[in-house]
Design a protein around this motif. Structure first.
Motif, short mmCIF file in Angstrom:
data_model
loop_
_atom_site.label_atom_id
_atom_site.label_comp_id
_atom_site.label_asym_id
_atom_site.label_seq_id
_atom_site.Cartn_x
_atom_site.Cartn_y
_atom_site.Cartn_z
N ASP A 105 10.77 11.38 2.52
CA ASP A 105 9.49 10.95 1.98
C ASP A 105 9.10 9.57 2.49
OD1 ASP A 105 7.87 9.75 -0.72
OD2 ASP A 105 7.39 11.78 -0.06
N TYR A 106 10.11 8.68 2.57
CA TYR A 106 9.87 7.32 3.04
C TYR A 106 9.33 7.33 4.47
CZ TYR A 106 10.88 2.38 4.10
OH TYR A 106 10.77 1.05 4.46
N ILE A 107 9.92 8.17 5.30
CA ILE A 107 9.48 8.26 6.69
C ILE A 107 8.05 8.79 6.77
CG2 ILE A 107 9.82 9.51 8.86
CD1 ILE A 107 12.75 9.17 8.56
N ARG A 108 7.75 9.82 5.96
CA ARG A 108 6.39 10.36 5.97
C ARG A 108 5.39 9.26 5.64
NH1 ARG A 108 8.42 15.56 4.05
NH2 ARG A 108 8.66 14.69 1.97
N CYS A 109 5.73 8.47 4.62
CA CYS A 109 4.85 7.40 4.18
C CYS A 109 4.72 6.31 5.24
CB CYS A 109 5.42 6.81 2.89
SG CYS A 109 4.15 6.12 1.86
N LEU A 110 5.84 5.93 5.85
CA LEU A 110 5.82 4.92 6.90
C LEU A 110 4.94 5.34 8.07
CD1 LEU A 110 9.43 3.50 7.49
CD2 LEU A 110 7.34 2.18 7.27
N SER B 189 0.83 -1.20 0.00
CA SER B 189 0.00 0.00 0.00
C SER B 189 0.86 1.25 0.00
CB SER B 189 -0.90 0.03 1.23
OG SER B 189 -1.62 -1.16 1.33
N MET B 190 1.92 1.22 0.77
CA MET B 190 2.84 2.36 0.81
C MET B 190 3.43 2.59 -0.58
SD MET B 190 5.10 1.70 4.20
CE MET B 190 6.33 2.83 3.58
N ALA B 191 3.91 1.48 -1.18
CA ALA B 191 4.58 1.60 -2.47
C ALA B 191 3.62 2.09 -3.55
CB ALA B 191 5.19 0.26 -2.86
N ASP C 19 7.15 -1.27 14.27
CA ASP C 19 5.73 -0.97 14.45
C ASP C 19 4.88 -1.68 13.41
OD1 ASP C 19 6.04 2.53 15.50
OD2 ASP C 19 6.21 0.63 16.60
N VAL C 20 5.34 -1.66 12.16
CA VAL C 20 4.59 -2.33 11.09
C VAL C 20 4.50 -3.83 11.39
CG1 VAL C 20 4.57 -2.96 8.64
CG2 VAL C 20 5.16 -0.64 9.32
N ASP C 21 5.62 -4.42 11.79
CA ASP C 21 5.62 -5.85 12.13
C ASP C 21 4.65 -6.13 13.27
OD1 ASP C 21 9.24 -6.36 11.71
OD2 ASP C 21 7.59 -6.16 10.27
N ASP C 22 4.75 -5.32 14.30
CA ASP C 22 3.92 -5.50 15.49
C ASP C 22 2.43 -5.36 15.17
OD1 ASP C 22 3.00 -3.55 18.25
OD2 ASP C 22 3.47 -5.70 18.33
#
Lengths: 158, 136
Positions: free
Chosen positions: A129-134, A60-62, B63-66
């Motif tokens: 950008d990656y962090i914002r998305c995460l 979904s992120m990608a 967090d994503v894993d958890d």
């Protein structure tokens, strides 16, 4: 602080872009979750389902960032090759003196998809950008969890 | 792959511009990190920003894993129709925001849902349409 400047030469208004991609992320993840819920039986393994959900999260992120970002392109490549999605977990606890930022950049490259092929500037830009998305994805997952738990207890309340 | 050493061999002005650009990017990166990770934010070094960035990304991955595990457990422990209704409802809310509501709805596999589930889903949809019609 709305200081999101895009140096990618994107035609779109950055603000609507983020808003649109947030919803795209949510709808993609929710649809995947629906499929996972439907196809998982009482006999399917917890670990397997958990892995599918995790995969759906990164997908979904990608997809939300699409081809616009180097990190999302790299992530999509990884997902399509069906390789195991792994990120280094090892915490580099150094008792040694503070490393120069170039050494830290090497560590960072392993954490950001597509990192190894980026130069320093690109890496900094893509990482933000990656962090914002995460963070958006993490918040989304939390929201979905809350929604499912509360709906299970009060199905008729909007 | 450009390196700082290579750039310093160039003229002073271009290396200054490159450094300015890097400082700018580092600042922007610092801005997406959570407040708690950066103390005395003004005089922070690029190395420290990168170090905190790495830590933050690792914690987000965890967090994503958890959350994946917890969602998996939740789906296992929640009645199918409730879980599906909750997911559909969230989808419809998303859908009205992006204007894709109908499309999302049609893509779902209705054949696998029972009558009770369908009713629950339509209920959720009705409630959502009401909200959407009265929305801004």
């Amino acid at each position: 602080m709305e200081s999101k400047s895009f140096t990618t030469g994107n035609r779109d208004n950055p603000n609507t872009d983020l808003h649109g991609s947030k919803n795209m992320m949510a709808s993609h993840f929710l649809r995947a979750l629906f499929r996972i819920q439907q196809t998982s039986t009482s006999s399917s393994s917890f670990a397997g389902r958990s892995r599918r959900i995790r995969r759906a999260a990164y997908a979904s992120m990608a997809y939300s960032a699409g081809a616009r970002r180097a990190w999302s392109r790299a992530l999509l490549r990884k997902l399509r090759s069906r390789a195991r999605l792994r990120f280094p977990r090892r915490l580099s606890r150094t008792a040694r003196p503070q490393r120069r930022d170039m050494d830290q950049a090497q560590v960072l490259r392993k954490l950001v998809p597509g990192g190894p092929s980026m130069d320093y500037c690109k890496l900094l830009e893509e990482t933000a950008d990656y962090i914002r998305c995460l963070t958006t994805q993490v918040r989304l997952m939390q929201t979905v969890m809350d929604s499912i738990s509360s709906y299970a207890h009060h199905p008729m309340i909007p | 792959m450009s390196s700082r050493r290579a750039r310093s061999r160039q003229s002073t002005s271009s290396s200054r511009i490159a450094d300015e650009q890097i400082n700018d990017l580092v600042c922007k990166l610092q801005a997406v990190l959570p407040e708690s990770r950066i103390r005395g934010a003004d005089r922070i070094s690029a190395a420290r920003v990168l170090q905190e960035t790495c830590n933050y990304i690792r914690s987000l991955h965890r967090d994503v894993d958890d959350l994946s595990e917890r969602l998996s457990e939740l789906l296992n422990n929640t009645e199918a129709s409730s879980a599906q209704a909750a997911i559909i409802r969230s989808l419809l809310i998303c859908g009205t925001k992006t204007g894709l509501g109908q499309v999302e709805f049609l893509r779902l596999d209705w054949s696998k849902t029972s009558l009770a589930e369908k009713l629950a889903i339509l209920q959720a949809g009705r409630l959502n349409t009401k909200q959407a019609n009265h929305g801004p």
